[in-house]
Design a protein around this motif. Structure first.
Motif, PDB file in Angstrom:
ATOM      1  N   UNK A  89       0.830  -1.201   0.000  1.00  0.00           N
ATOM      2  CA  UNK A  89       0.000   0.000   0.000  1.00  0.00           C
ATOM      3  C   UNK A  89       0.868   1.257   0.000  1.00  0.00           C
ATOM      4  N   UNK A  90       0.317   2.366  -0.550  1.00  0.00           N
ATOM      5  CA  UNK A  90       1.105   3.573  -0.772  1.00  0.00           C
ATOM      6  C   UNK A  90       0.370   4.815  -0.271  1.00  0.00           C
ATOM      7  N   UNK A  91       1.104   5.678   0.423  1.00  0.00           N
ATOM      8  CA  UNK A  91       0.683   7.050   0.665  1.00  0.00           C
ATOM      9  C   UNK A  91       1.659   7.924  -0.107  1.00  0.00           C
ATOM     10  N   UNK A  92       1.164   8.617  -1.140  1.00  0.00           N
ATOM     11  CA  UNK A  92       2.029   9.408  -2.022  1.00  0.00           C
ATOM     12  C   UNK A  92       1.925  10.884  -1.685  1.00  0.00           C
ATOM     13  N   UNK A  93       3.066  11.543  -1.651  1.00  0.00           N
ATOM     14  CA  UNK A  93       3.082  12.988  -1.436  1.00  0.00           C
ATOM     15  C   UNK A  93       2.304  13.680  -2.550  1.00  0.00           C
ATOM     16  N   UNK A  94       1.740  14.837  -2.231  1.00  0.00           N
ATOM     17  CA  UNK A  94       0.985  15.609  -3.234  1.00  0.00           C
ATOM     18  C   UNK A  94       1.945  16.434  -4.086  1.00  0.00           C
ATOM     19  N   UNK A  95       1.497  16.886  -5.282  1.00  0.00           N
ATOM     20  CA  UNK A  95       0.339  16.373  -6.001  1.00  0.00           C
ATOM     21  C   UNK A  95       0.599  14.937  -6.427  1.00  0.00           C
ATOM     22  N   UNK A  96      -0.480  14.192  -6.703  1.00  0.00           N
ATOM     23  CA  UNK A  96      -0.304  12.789  -7.057  1.00  0.00           C
ATOM     24  C   UNK A  96       0.674  12.635  -8.209  1.00  0.00           C
ATOM     25  N   UNK A  97       0.594  13.516  -9.206  1.00  0.00           N
ATOM     26  CA  UNK A  97       1.480  13.457 -10.374  1.00  0.00           C
ATOM     27  C   UNK A  97       1.507  14.824 -11.035  1.00  0.00           C
ATOM     28  N   UNK A  98       2.500  15.099 -11.879  1.00  0.00           N
ATOM     29  CA  UNK A  98       2.550  16.380 -12.589  1.00  0.00           C
ATOM     30  C   UNK A  98       1.568  16.463 -13.748  1.00  0.00           C
ATOM     31  N   UNK A  99       0.938  15.344 -14.115  1.00  0.00           N
ATOM     32  CA  UNK A  99      -0.010  15.356 -15.228  1.00  0.00           C
ATOM     33  C   UNK A  99      -1.163  14.408 -14.933  1.00  0.00           C
ATOM     34  N   UNK A 307      -8.616  14.439  -9.766  1.00  0.00           N
ATOM     35  CA  UNK A 307      -9.347  15.691  -9.993  1.00  0.00           C
ATOM     36  C   UNK A 307      -8.487  16.904  -9.670  1.00  0.00           C
ATOM     37  N   UNK A 308      -7.746  16.845  -8.549  1.00  0.00           N
ATOM     38  CA  UNK A 308      -6.889  17.969  -8.166  1.00  0.00           C
ATOM     39  C   UNK A 308      -5.834  18.236  -9.235  1.00  0.00           C
ATOM     40  N   UNK A 309      -5.259  17.161  -9.766  1.00  0.00           N
ATOM     41  CA  UNK A 309      -4.259  17.299 -10.830  1.00  0.00           C
ATOM     42  C   UNK A 309      -4.899  17.903 -12.082  1.00  0.00           C
ATOM     43  N   UNK A 310      -6.150  17.518 -12.366  1.00  0.00           N
ATOM     44  CA  UNK A 310      -6.853  18.068 -13.530  1.00  0.00           C
ATOM     45  C   UNK A 310      -7.056  19.575 -13.375  1.00  0.00           C
ATOM     46  N   UNK A 311      -7.312  20.042 -12.151  1.00  0.00           N
ATOM     47  CA  UNK A 311      -7.468  21.479 -11.911  1.00  0.00           C
ATOM     48  C   UNK A 311      -6.146  22.202 -12.162  1.00  0.00           C
ATOM     49  N   UNK A 312      -5.052  21.632 -11.682  1.00  0.00           N
ATOM     50  CA  UNK A 312      -3.733  22.233 -11.898  1.00  0.00           C
ATOM     51  C   UNK A 312      -3.407  22.279 -13.389  1.00  0.00           C
ATOM     52  N   UNK A 313      -3.673  21.187 -14.091  1.00  0.00           N
ATOM     53  CA  UNK A 313      -3.404  21.141 -15.525  1.00  0.00           C
ATOM     54  C   UNK A 313      -4.221  22.198 -16.264  1.00  0.00           C
ATOM     55  N   UNK A 314      -5.489  22.341 -15.880  1.00  0.00           N
ATOM     56  CA  UNK A 314      -6.344  23.357 -16.503  1.00  0.00           C
ATOM     57  C   UNK A 314      -5.860  24.762 -16.172  1.00  0.00           C
ATOM     58  N   UNK A 315      -5.333  24.960 -14.964  1.00  0.00           N
ATOM     59  CA  UNK A 315      -4.830  26.278 -14.570  1.00  0.00           C
ATOM     60  C   UNK A 315      -3.646  26.692 -15.437  1.00  0.00           C
ATOM     61  N   UNK A 316      -2.722  25.780 -15.691  1.00  0.00           N
ATOM     62  CA  UNK A 316      -1.586  26.107 -16.548  1.00  0.00           C
ATOM     63  C   UNK A 316      -2.046  26.372 -17.985  1.00  0.00           C
ATOM     64  N   UNK A 324     -10.444  31.348 -19.751  1.00  0.00           N
ATOM     65  CA  UNK A 324     -10.967  30.296 -18.894  1.00  0.00           C
ATOM     66  C   UNK A 324     -10.878  28.943 -19.596  1.00  0.00           C
ATOM     67  N   UNK A 325     -10.662  27.902 -18.806  1.00  0.00           N
ATOM     68  CA  UNK A 325     -10.529  26.546 -19.336  1.00  0.00           C
ATOM     69  C   UNK A 325     -11.434  25.622 -18.527  1.00  0.00           C
ATOM     70  N   UNK A 326     -12.175  24.778 -19.218  1.00  0.00           N
ATOM     71  CA  UNK A 326     -13.003  23.776 -18.554  1.00  0.00           C
ATOM     72  C   UNK A 326     -12.127  22.640 -18.037  1.00  0.00           C
ATOM     73  N   UNK A 327     -12.452  22.168 -16.838  1.00  0.00           N
ATOM     74  CA  UNK A 327     -11.828  20.950 -16.330  1.00  0.00           C
ATOM     75  C   UNK A 327     -12.636  19.806 -16.914  1.00  0.00           C
ATOM     76  N   UNK A 328     -12.015  19.014 -17.766  1.00  0.00           N
ATOM     77  CA  UNK A 328     -12.735  18.022 -18.554  1.00  0.00           C
ATOM     78  C   UNK A 328     -13.501  17.053 -17.668  1.00  0.00           C
ATOM     79  N   UNK A 329     -14.771  16.800 -18.031  1.00  0.00           N
ATOM     80  CA  UNK A 329     -15.616  15.907 -17.242  1.00  0.00           C
ATOM     81  C   UNK A 329     -15.023  14.517 -17.130  1.00  0.00           C
ATOM     82  N   UNK A 330     -14.312  14.083 -18.167  1.00  0.00           N
ATOM     83  CA  UNK A 330     -13.726  12.741 -18.145  1.00  0.00           C
ATOM     84  C   UNK A 330     -12.629  12.640 -17.104  1.00  0.00           C
ATOM     85  N   UNK A 331     -12.125  13.804 -16.650  1.00  0.00           N
ATOM     86  CA  UNK A 331     -11.047  13.786 -15.660  1.00  0.00           C
ATOM     87  C   UNK A 331     -11.574  13.982 -14.254  1.00  0.00           C
ATOM     88  N   UNK A 332     -12.897  14.141 -14.103  1.00  0.00           N
ATOM     89  CA  UNK A 332     -13.475  14.385 -12.791  1.00  0.00           C
ATOM     90  C   UNK A 332     -13.809  13.070 -12.110  1.00  0.00           C
TER      91      UNK A 332
END
Length: 337
Positions: A89-99, A307-316, A324-332
């Motif tokens: 089992x894993x507890x990963x530091x945030x963010x989960x990934x850069x993408x 989802x958090x990573x998707x928000x960061x990706x949309x922010x960049x 403005x950029x939509x956070x894709x529903x498929x990533x929610x």
């Protein structure tokens, strides 16, 4: 039952805190530390500091029930893949990934291996944040109309300002904490992001200023300042605040407001603030240890963190396009996970 935990990399600043929390838990044992080939010396030094053994990666994974990944953001996937293959089992530091792509791969790897993947979001264990969640659930605020948050801190330097290792600057490092507790408290996801970023305070190749204007899935507006805007001489590393404005009331929280100012004229002179409140990291680590023992997901799952990573990706994307950029529903994913 004593749960045996290892640290996979100590590159992240939070590794020291997690090691201390593990050493203070009666039902957990910090077995040891491992590192990537490039950081073996650092890993051995930290193992000595924590009073544990240093292991090669495969040897450590064979000895433990769970691991905490505290590597650079770019290395999260490699460490999680290794742990998943070992059935740990894993507890990963945030963010989960850069993408988002890498985040999805990590979630899929752990799902196929039937191991639990958690993400280090300690603010879910902050008492002020928990009080705010209780107030919202009890209807004290009525309907939430607006949210405003900050996560302003000092510039961490090191690999955090190397885009190849971190994936970005202050947006990557700081946005996810407040985005996560807003999703956790409200049960809503971020649907749209408008972001402005700049490098103003430090001579670094990534952004140290950012302001995100977001819209949640129920239409509520949410703004967030997650800048590295505190100078090195500041009395405390930074803040984590959230203001929730509702039709029936307002709640303002500061997750690190429980501190006193200390003035010194000897040793290291100056004014500093000493935090005396409950440590959210302790709750985070205790929840992970309990989750491993009970074979259940930690409070913050990898699937939810996509989802958090998707928000960061949309922010960049928004900052680059100046729109403005939509956070894709498929990533929610569900905010209640």
């Amino acid at each position: 039952m004593t749960v045996r935990i290892g640290l996979c990399s100590v590159a992240h600043l939070h590794a020291d805190s997690y090691a201390a929390c593990l050493n203070n838990l009666d039902d957990a044992e910090l077995v040891g530390v491992t590192e990537s080939e490039e950081r073996v010396a650092e890993g051995r030094e930290k193992a000595d500091e924590y009073g544990v053994d240093y292991f090669d990666p495969d040897a450590l994974l064979a000895e433990v029930d769970g691991v905490v990944v505290c590597s650079t953001n770019a290395d999260h996937l490699a460490w999680v893949r290794r742990a998943a293959h070992a059935g740990v089992d894993v507890l990963c530091e945030k963010p989960l990934a850069p993408s988002v792509e890498a985040a999805h791969e990590m979630v899929d790897l752990c799902h196929r291996a039937d191991v639990h993947l958690g993400v280090a979001m300690p603010l879910r264990f902050s008492q002020p944040a928990r009080n705010a969640k209780t107030a919202v659930e009890n209807g004290v605020l009525g309907d939430i109309c607006f949210l405003s948050g900050t996560n302003r801190g000092q510039m961490p330097g090191s690999w955090f300002v190397d885009e190849a290792e971190s994936g970005g600057g202050a947006v990557m490092d700081h946005s996810v904490h407040i985005v996560d507790i807003v999703r956790w408290i409200t049960g809503e996801d971020v649907r749209e992001v408008y972001a402005e970023t700049e490098t103003r305070f430090n001579d670094i190749p990534v952004e140290d200023v950012n302001l995100l204007s977001m819209t949640l899935t129920d239409g509520t507006e949410f703004v967030l300042d997650g800048s590295w805007s505190k100078p090195d001489e500041w009395d405390f590393w930074g803040d984590a605040t959230l203001r929730l404005v509702g039709t029936e009331g307002v709640v303002s929280i500061d997750c690190f407001d429980q501190k006193i100012k200390q003035t010194r004229d000897t040793g290291d002179p100056g004014i500093r603030s000493v935090f005396w409140g409950s440590n959210p990291d302790e709750g985070l680590v205790a929840d992970f240890v309990e989750a491993v023992a009970e074979d259940r997901p930690p409070l913050k799952t990898g699937a939810d963190a996509v989802n958090d990573v998707a928000v960061v990706e949309a922010a960049y994307e928004s900052a680059n396009a100046s729109e403005s950029v939509d956070v894709e529903a498929s990533e929610i994913t569900s905010a209640t996970n």
